[in-house]
Design a protein around this motif. Sequence first.
Motif, PDB file in Angstrom:
ATOM      1  N   GLN A 141       0.816  -1.217   0.000  1.00  0.00           N
ATOM      2  CA  GLN A 141       0.000   0.000   0.000  1.00  0.00           C
ATOM      3  C   GLN A 141       0.847   1.263   0.000  1.00  0.00           C
ATOM      4  OE1 GLN A 141      -2.841  -0.223   3.301  1.00  0.00           O
ATOM      5  NE2 GLN A 141      -4.460  -0.333   1.795  1.00  0.00           N
ATOM      6  N   VAL A 142       1.882   1.282   0.834  1.00  0.00           N
ATOM      7  CA  VAL A 142       2.652   2.509   1.027  1.00  0.00           C
ATOM      8  C   VAL A 142       3.686   2.716  -0.073  1.00  0.00           C
ATOM      9  CG1 VAL A 142       4.228   3.725   2.588  1.00  0.00           C
ATOM     10  CG2 VAL A 142       2.266   2.474   3.511  1.00  0.00           C
ATOM     11  N   THR A 143       4.472   1.670  -0.383  1.00  0.00           N
ATOM     12  CA  THR A 143       5.617   1.863  -1.292  1.00  0.00           C
ATOM     13  C   THR A 143       5.277   1.629  -2.753  1.00  0.00           C
ATOM     14  OG1 THR A 143       6.358  -0.436  -1.028  1.00  0.00           O
ATOM     15  CG2 THR A 143       7.185   1.182   0.560  1.00  0.00           C
ATOM     16  N   VAL A 144       4.362   0.708  -3.039  1.00  0.00           N
ATOM     17  CA  VAL A 144       4.020   0.396  -4.437  1.00  0.00           C
ATOM     18  C   VAL A 144       2.777   1.160  -4.875  1.00  0.00           C
ATOM     19  CG1 VAL A 144       3.397  -1.423  -6.056  1.00  0.00           C
ATOM     20  CG2 VAL A 144       5.088  -1.886  -4.275  1.00  0.00           C
ATOM     21  N   PHE A 145       1.703   1.055  -4.124  1.00  0.00           N
ATOM     22  CA  PHE A 145       0.434   1.650  -4.521  1.00  0.00           C
ATOM     23  C   PHE A 145       0.476   3.175  -4.456  1.00  0.00           C
ATOM     24  CE2 PHE A 145      -4.292   2.157  -4.013  1.00  0.00           C
ATOM     25  CZ  PHE A 145      -4.613   1.610  -5.236  1.00  0.00           C
ATOM     26  N   ASN A 146       1.044   3.718  -3.358  1.00  0.00           N
ATOM     27  CA  ASN A 146       1.050   5.165  -3.170  1.00  0.00           C
ATOM     28  C   ASN A 146       2.401   5.804  -3.446  1.00  0.00           C
ATOM     29  OD1 ASN A 146      -1.709   5.658  -2.300  1.00  0.00           O
ATOM     30  ND2 ASN A 146      -1.186   4.465  -0.488  1.00  0.00           N
ATOM     31  N   GLY A 147       3.457   5.006  -3.589  1.00  0.00           N
ATOM     32  CA  GLY A 147       4.747   5.532  -4.000  1.00  0.00           C
ATOM     33  C   GLY A 147       5.536   6.273  -2.931  1.00  0.00           C
ATOM     34  N   TYR A 148       5.238   6.027  -1.647  1.00  0.00           N
ATOM     35  CA  TYR A 148       6.003   6.681  -0.585  1.00  0.00           C
ATOM     36  C   TYR A 148       7.288   5.906  -0.296  1.00  0.00           C
ATOM     37  CZ  TYR A 148       1.959   9.630   0.344  1.00  0.00           C
ATOM     38  OH  TYR A 148       0.940  10.536   0.224  1.00  0.00           O
ATOM     39  N   PRO A 149       8.286   6.546   0.305  1.00  0.00           N
ATOM     40  CA  PRO A 149       9.551   5.850   0.589  1.00  0.00           C
ATOM     41  C   PRO A 149       9.368   4.767   1.635  1.00  0.00           C
ATOM     42  CG  PRO A 149       9.556   8.056   1.551  1.00  0.00           C
ATOM     43  CD  PRO A 149       8.344   7.974   0.673  1.00  0.00           C
ATOM     44  N   VAL A 150      10.190   3.734   1.556  1.00  0.00           N
ATOM     45  CA  VAL A 150      10.057   2.589   2.453  1.00  0.00           C
ATOM     46  C   VAL A 150      10.372   2.961   3.893  1.00  0.00           C
ATOM     47  CG1 VAL A 150      12.439   1.788   2.222  1.00  0.00           C
ATOM     48  CG2 VAL A 150      10.621   0.123   2.639  1.00  0.00           C
ATOM     49  N   ILE A 151      11.069   4.064   4.106  1.00  0.00           N
ATOM     50  CA  ILE A 151      11.389   4.480   5.467  1.00  0.00           C
ATOM     51  C   ILE A 151      10.126   4.773   6.267  1.00  0.00           C
ATOM     52  CG2 ILE A 151      11.574   6.950   4.962  1.00  0.00           C
ATOM     53  CD1 ILE A 151      13.891   4.865   7.244  1.00  0.00           C
ATOM     54  N   ASP A 152       9.035   5.097   5.581  1.00  0.00           N
ATOM     55  CA  ASP A 152       7.772   5.376   6.274  1.00  0.00           C
ATOM     56  C   ASP A 152       7.190   4.131   6.920  1.00  0.00           C
ATOM     57  OD1 ASP A 152       8.051   7.960   5.471  1.00  0.00           O
ATOM     58  OD2 ASP A 152       6.507   7.893   3.912  1.00  0.00           O
ATOM     59  N   VAL A 153       7.539   2.955   6.411  1.00  0.00           N
ATOM     60  CA  VAL A 153       7.029   1.694   6.966  1.00  0.00           C
ATOM     61  C   VAL A 153       8.192   0.718   7.188  1.00  0.00           C
ATOM     62  CG1 VAL A 153       4.628   1.747   6.178  1.00  0.00           C
ATOM     63  CG2 VAL A 153       6.426   1.080   4.592  1.00  0.00           C
ATOM     64  N   TRP A 154       9.296   1.254   7.672  1.00  0.00           N
ATOM     65  CA  TRP A 154      10.493   0.415   7.838  1.00  0.00           C
ATOM     66  C   TRP A 154      10.246  -0.746   8.789  1.00  0.00           C
ATOM     67  CZ3 TRP A 154      12.455  -0.230  12.700  1.00  0.00           C
ATOM     68  CH2 TRP A 154      12.048   0.685  13.672  1.00  0.00           C
ATOM     69  N   TYR A 155       9.371  -0.549   9.780  1.00  0.00           N
ATOM     70  CA  TYR A 155       9.118  -1.605  10.764  1.00  0.00           C
ATOM     71  C   TYR A 155       8.438  -2.812  10.129  1.00  0.00           C
ATOM     72  CZ  TYR A 155       5.383   1.897  10.802  1.00  0.00           C
ATOM     73  OH  TYR A 155       4.456   2.830  10.430  1.00  0.00           O
ATOM     74  N   HIS A 156       7.636  -2.591   9.094  1.00  0.00           N
ATOM     75  CA  HIS A 156       7.027  -3.734   8.397  1.00  0.00           C
ATOM     76  C   HIS A 156       8.074  -4.468   7.559  1.00  0.00           C
ATOM     77  CE1 HIS A 156       2.906  -2.979   9.595  1.00  0.00           C
ATOM     78  NE2 HIS A 156       3.067  -1.700   9.288  1.00  0.00           N
ATOM     79  N   LEU A 157       9.005  -3.729   6.981  1.00  0.00           N
ATOM     80  CA  LEU A 157      10.095  -4.367   6.245  1.00  0.00           C
ATOM     81  C   LEU A 157      10.956  -5.197   7.194  1.00  0.00           C
ATOM     82  CD1 LEU A 157      12.111  -3.055   3.333  1.00  0.00           C
ATOM     83  CD2 LEU A 157      13.407  -3.755   5.328  1.00  0.00           C
TER      84      LEU A 157
END
Length: 389
Positions: A345-361
């Motif tokens: 949702q965050v990195t592919v669908f909406n194009g935000y940087p992965v740092i915004d959801v680093w905890y899921h990574l």
Amino acid sequence: MKYLWQIGNVALRELGIITRNHIYGFCLIVFPLMTVFFFTTFLRDGVATNLPVGVVDEDNSAMSRSLVRNLDAMQNSRVVAHYATPTEARRAMQENHIYAYLYIPKGTGSKLFSGRQPKISYYYTMTCLTAGSMASKDLKTLGVLGSSAVEIAILSGKGASKEQIQASIQPVRIDAHQIANPTGSYNVYLTTAFVPGIMMLFMALLSAYTLGMEIKFDTGKEWLRMADNNIVVAIIGKYIVQTLIFLLVVFFFQYYIYGVLKFPHLGGTWSIVRLCLLQVIASIGFGIFAFGLMPSLRMSMSICSLWSVLSFSMCGSSFPVSGMDAPLQALSWLFPLRHYFMLYQVTVFNGYPVIDVWYHLVALVAFTLLPWLVLRKVKNAMLNDVYIP
């Protein structure tokens, strides 16, 4: 160099097992591709259209017939039957012949044109949430448009201007924008959650099945011997072939939905590749971990099945995790699909940087490393356990 040679030998052995056992071919390639084409074809129109609805028209006036025609002309609804009484229409809805029905009582037209407030009713089923919601939306729109048409006629007759009529009918104008999925396509948001979830189910199941079959046919000692009893080398060699095949299937799925079907996505190619890689290795890691917890073919596959099926409810695609109770929100962290869905949702669908959801990574990386906790148990199972059906 020695370890690379051993990994290659184990990988060749695994490739031979895959070619001889047709279950691998179906679970690695056939079933995942069938899932891809089933969902993308089933939802190819984006949204459901022409849902069957019924009408109970006791008024039978020009106005009521116009309402019925307008309802039938709407995209989501199609009038398939007229009923004499509301009881008949309700029975038809309970028997799943229609998803909703419109009830127009006698005298509706005369009351409307004489300035009295008539009442029309609509009933819809919520046993099927999507169909009921879409049918109710059309029926509600129909009621608003019907009353507006009469008000326009009355105001026009009194000499009101177009601007005055518009301000009276719609005092506040709504300008709605659907971000990232402007067409409201069910294909875009369902396929991108369900298909990866089913693929992750196959990955976890096959990972546990692969180890269980070594015990079932008493070939675990031979497998370890090829790796010089180094369980890390044995695991890498065993799963490298499955990982590569699953990656090819997942990459094909991503190319198909983004390159062929043109699903909206603002993230770049690297975001998609990173997510695919994490999806595959995290699922395989979870399957190995499940077998390490329960070194049994039947029990480990049962754990993988239960966890993967529950992940569809816990990932947040159908019901938001933020709306769940606090214990369930905490439990959602234990499902790989939840982290995949958030990264998508965050990195592919909406194009935000992965740092915004680093905890899921980090969580997906943690699932990848889970086998380290049970490697000793896996090795002991291969050397000592006896298969129990």
